[in-house]
Scaffold this motif. Structure first.
Motif, PDB file in Angstrom:
ATOM      1  N   VAL A 110       0.826  -1.216   0.000  1.00 55.27           N
ATOM      2  CA  VAL A 110       0.000   0.000   0.000  1.00 55.27           C
ATOM      3  C   VAL A 110       0.858   1.262   0.000  1.00 55.27           C
ATOM      4  O   VAL A 110       0.398   2.338   0.368  1.00 55.27           O
ATOM      5  CB  VAL A 110      -0.974   0.012   1.197  1.00 55.27           C
ATOM      6  CG1 VAL A 110      -1.998  -1.116   1.058  1.00 55.27           C
ATOM      7  CG2 VAL A 110      -0.221  -0.094   2.530  1.00 55.27           C
ATOM      8  N   GLY A 111       2.120   1.139  -0.423  1.00 60.70           N
ATOM      9  CA  GLY A 111       2.966   2.315  -0.517  1.00 60.70           C
ATOM     10  C   GLY A 111       4.388   2.023  -0.110  1.00 60.70           C
ATOM     11  O   GLY A 111       4.799   0.852   0.005  1.00 60.70           O
ATOM     12  N   VAL A 112       5.150   3.097   0.129  1.00 63.24           N
ATOM     13  CA  VAL A 112       6.548   2.944   0.523  1.00 63.24           C
ATOM     14  C   VAL A 112       6.916   3.958   1.592  1.00 63.24           C
ATOM     15  O   VAL A 112       6.278   5.011   1.729  1.00 63.24           O
ATOM     16  CB  VAL A 112       7.516   3.135  -0.678  1.00 63.24           C
ATOM     17  CG1 VAL A 112       7.186   2.190  -1.811  1.00 63.24           C
ATOM     18  CG2 VAL A 112       7.513   4.579  -1.162  1.00 63.24           C
ATOM     19  N   PHE A 113       7.945   3.609   2.344  1.00 64.75           N
ATOM     20  CA  PHE A 113       8.630   4.587   3.179  1.00 64.75           C
ATOM     21  C   PHE A 113       9.808   5.116   2.375  1.00 64.75           C
ATOM     22  O   PHE A 113      10.596   4.335   1.821  1.00 64.75           O
ATOM     23  CB  PHE A 113       9.150   3.956   4.469  1.00 64.75           C
ATOM     24  CG  PHE A 113       8.081   3.627   5.473  1.00 64.75           C
ATOM     25  CD1 PHE A 113       7.360   4.645   6.085  1.00 64.75           C
ATOM     26  CD2 PHE A 113       7.793   2.312   5.794  1.00 64.75           C
ATOM     27  CE1 PHE A 113       6.376   4.349   7.017  1.00 64.75           C
ATOM     28  CE2 PHE A 113       6.815   2.001   6.722  1.00 64.75           C
ATOM     29  CZ  PHE A 113       6.096   3.025   7.331  1.00 64.75           C
ATOM     30  N   ALA A 114       9.933   6.419   2.301  1.00 65.33           N
ATOM     31  CA  ALA A 114      11.039   7.029   1.560  1.00 65.33           C
ATOM     32  C   ALA A 114      11.683   8.105   2.419  1.00 65.33           C
ATOM     33  O   ALA A 114      10.993   8.860   3.117  1.00 65.33           O
ATOM     34  CB  ALA A 114      10.549   7.620   0.249  1.00 65.33           C
ATOM     35  N   ARG A 115      13.010   8.178   2.357  1.00 65.48           N
ATOM     36  CA  ARG A 115      13.759   9.130   3.163  1.00 65.48           C
ATOM     37  C   ARG A 115      14.067  10.371   2.345  1.00 65.48           C
ATOM     38  O   ARG A 115      14.580  10.287   1.230  1.00 65.48           O
ATOM     39  CB  ARG A 115      15.057   8.495   3.661  1.00 65.48           C
ATOM     40  CG  ARG A 115      15.683   9.209   4.841  1.00 65.48           C
ATOM     41  CD  ARG A 115      16.812   8.392   5.449  1.00 65.48           C
ATOM     42  NE  ARG A 115      16.364   7.080   5.916  1.00 65.48           N
ATOM     43  CZ  ARG A 115      15.707   6.879   7.054  1.00 65.48           C
ATOM     44  NH1 ARG A 115      15.432   7.908   7.841  1.00 65.48           N
ATOM     45  NH2 ARG A 115      15.346   5.661   7.401  1.00 65.48           N
ATOM     46  N   GLY A 116      13.747  11.522   2.882  1.00 65.85           N
ATOM     47  CA  GLY A 116      13.977  12.781   2.203  1.00 65.85           C
ATOM     48  C   GLY A 116      15.380  13.308   2.415  1.00 65.85           C
ATOM     49  O   GLY A 116      16.193  12.717   3.133  1.00 65.85           O
ATOM     50  N   ALA A 117      15.663  14.444   1.793  1.00 67.47           N
ATOM     51  CA  ALA A 117      16.999  15.037   1.896  1.00 67.47           C
ATOM     52  C   ALA A 117      17.336  15.433   3.332  1.00 67.47           C
ATOM     53  O   ALA A 117      18.511  15.534   3.695  1.00 67.47           O
ATOM     54  CB  ALA A 117      17.093  16.255   0.975  1.00 67.47           C
ATOM     55  N   ASP A 118      16.311  15.636   4.163  1.00 66.74           N
ATOM     56  CA  ASP A 118      16.543  16.005   5.557  1.00 66.74           C
ATOM     57  C   ASP A 118      16.817  14.804   6.453  1.00 66.74           C
ATOM     58  O   ASP A 118      17.043  14.951   7.659  1.00 66.74           O
ATOM     59  CB  ASP A 118      15.341  16.783   6.100  1.00 66.74           C
ATOM     60  CG  ASP A 118      14.045  15.981   6.064  1.00 66.74           C
ATOM     61  OD1 ASP A 118      14.072  14.833   5.564  1.00 66.74           O
ATOM     62  OD2 ASP A 118      13.005  16.496   6.514  1.00 66.74           O
ATOM     63  N   GLY A 119      16.805  13.595   5.868  1.00 66.68           N
ATOM     64  CA  GLY A 119      17.080  12.388   6.632  1.00 66.68           C
ATOM     65  C   GLY A 119      15.868  11.767   7.277  1.00 66.68           C
ATOM     66  O   GLY A 119      15.956  10.667   7.842  1.00 66.68           O
ATOM     67  N   ALA A 120      14.721  12.431   7.217  1.00 66.22           N
ATOM     68  CA  ALA A 120      13.501  11.901   7.827  1.00 66.22           C
ATOM     69  C   ALA A 120      12.775  10.980   6.858  1.00 66.22           C
ATOM     70  O   ALA A 120      12.747  11.222   5.644  1.00 66.22           O
ATOM     71  CB  ALA A 120      12.589  13.049   8.251  1.00 66.22           C
TER      72      ALA A 120
END
Length: 520
Positions: A165-175
């Motif tokens: 049902v989707g993904v976890f993705a890490r942004g440029a801020d590390g979150a």
């Protein structure tokens, strides 16, 4: 929580083409880096394989694909893809791809290795990937139904009630941020960054393999890794590529003594299938004789005009390819394996599709035919779009529960280098049981460290590498891009696609670790 939509992970050709074909349905595209800088598609030099010339046909194209794939290509997939090629080229033209044409406006395809006809639809010799991608990126940015989120690195799938049902993705801020979707497409590219010498960008680290396998997806043909025989050996990472089209134009491979070594290895010499040429180049380097691509006679003074990207890479290292041979070495270039998909791009997990190099559709078999990769990306990008569009017209959205995001990952630069060293040394152009056993044990140790540190990036790298190494260990023969020194011949009984799960790869590595510990 917002209404689920369509999520495409990957900003290369497969991902962007699929997004455009889904319009006007709302789509979110996650890209690990700016899309106009770093996808493998952007760097592709050859072009799109398609039977567009008089005398050529999809049937001939499929036959060449079968021959290159060394006995395990899905024949129905090869023929259907070849038959859709012309239509997808027309789509790309419609999106603004400036393919080479003659004075009468007809496409002017080029020749590449193992093709029986001139069928590589290209742009200015070696600029197809960049030209196609720039056209698509411009169109994507103008398409209001597409939301492009750059600098988001997907690290894990969100699975609820057995459905992705989707993904976890890490942004440029590390979150880490959760992106939920009714339909998720993985188009994140290949595994090049798992090897020390590659033509792929750093984002091609096998994350789709690991994420999918961890969620329970079937992985197919993971042992089959294609090494491009003519990466330009000038110490750059990633290595620039001397396109196969150069050999199609008559460039030859020579050693330091000026001897053409491929003549003795295959009837087609420099135009033999890539795995054979890569082993030929590797053997010269291993013997200390060096390997060079000599285009001084075949292309000569016209080099910069015909192959501007290759020329620029050479000149940046002080090499004039119009007058000097180009030093080359085999580099990881393409992964024939990946997430198993059916002929619509569906993986074995509900809610998850895969396209491009992240997928294993059965088209490539044990050894990808030149320029079939861009073709596969657009054919399956189109098929997935049609499949998702049909599904979105019926049924209600899944009921979702908010999932906890992963904790921040620590720095894994040193461990990532260790993975690259292990894969290059033991799971590269030439393999054997001793080396593969060593690789599996070492990778399992690094995987355990990733679990201890709760480092998802390192976990993805080591799990993808373990899947490749375990599949290579289990295939006790040589076929296509997989060559075993200890089993140098092909075994007809093994002329079938492979399948592996992450649990199987981990159990194999654990068993070998225990055996080696007990022998000390």
């Amino acid at each position: 929580m917002s209404e689920p939509d369509i999520l495409i992970v990957g900003g290369g050709l497969a991902g962007l083409f699929c997004a455009l074909k889904l319009a006007p349905l709302p789509v979110t595209v996650l890209a690990a880096a700016p899309v106009d800088e770093s996808s493998s598609s952007l760097w592709a030099q050859g072009g799109v394989a398609a039977a567009v010339s008089e005398g050529d046909s999809p049937e001939l194209h499929a036959a060449d694909t079968l021959a290159a794939g060394a006995g395990i290509v899905d024949e129905a997939v090869a023929l259907s893809v070849a038959r859709e090629a012309r239509e997808r080229v027309e789509d790309l033209l419609g999106f603004g791809a400036p393919f080479d044409r003659d004075a009468r406006g007809r496409l002017t395809p080029s020749q590449e290795a193992a093709h029986s006809a001139r069928r590589i639809v290209r742009v200015k010799g070696d600029g197809a990937g960049a030209a196609i991608m720039h056209a698509l990126i411009a169109t994507v940015r103008k398409t209001t139904s597409i939301v492009l989120r750059e600098n988001f690195v997907a690290e894990d799938l969100i699975v609820q009630s057995g459905r992705v049902v989707g993904v976890f993705a890490r942004g440029a801020d590390g979150a880490s941020k959760a992106f939920y979707a009714r339909a998720t497409v993985l188009a994140t590219g290949g595994v090049g960054a798992l090897y020390a010498l590659t033509t792929n960008p750093p984002q091609a680290n096998g994350a789709a393999l690991a994420m999918g396998a961890r969620a329970g997806a079937r992985i197919a043909d993971a042992e089959f890794v294609q090494f491009h025989p003519t990466a330009i050996d000038i110490g750059r990472d990633p290595a620039p590529l001397a396109t196969e089209a150069l050999r199609g134009e008559g460039a030859v491979l020579v050693n330091r003594a000026g001897e053409r070594f491929m003549i003795a290895l295959h009837k087609d010499a420099e135009l033999a299938p890539r795995d054979i040429v890569a082993r030929g180049v590797f053997a010269e380097l291993e013997a200390g004789r060096g390997a060079f691509l000599d285009a001084t006679k075949a292309v000569g003074a016209a080099f910069a005009e015909k192959f501007p990207n290759v020329a620029a890479s050479c000149l940046s290292a002080g090499i004039d390819p119009s007058r000097q041979p180009i030093p080359v070495a085999p580099a990881e270039h393409y992964h024939m394996g990946g997430l198993w998909t059916d002929d619509r791009g569906r993986t074995s997990l509900p809610g998850l599709w895969a396209a491009g190099e992240a997928a294993s559709t059965g088209l490539h078999g044990a050894n990808r035919l030149a320029s079939n990769s861009l073709l596969e990306a657009v054919v399956f990008g189109d098929r997935i779009a049609k499949d998702i569009a049909a599904l979105s017209c019926r049924g209600s959205a899944p009921v979702l529960v908010a999932s906890a995001a992963p904790a921040p990952s620590g720095d894994d630069a040193d461990e990532a280098k260790q993975v690259r060293k292990i894969m290059t040394r033991h799971v590269g152009v030439l393999r054997d049981e001793t080396g593969l056993r060593t690789a599996l044990v070492a990778l399992k140790t690094l995987h355990d460290k990733a679990l201890e540190k709760n480092n998802l990036d390192l976990r993805n790298r080591t799990e993808a590498a373990l899947l490749i190494a375990a599949s290579a260990y289990l295939r006790r023969e040589s076929r296509g891009g997989h060559f075993r020194r200890d089993f140098p011949d092909s075994d007809p009984a093994q002329a079938r696609r492979s399948s592996i799960t992450l649990d199987e790869a981990l159990r194999l590595a654990q068993g070998l670790s225990e055996t080696m510990s007990g022998n000390r």
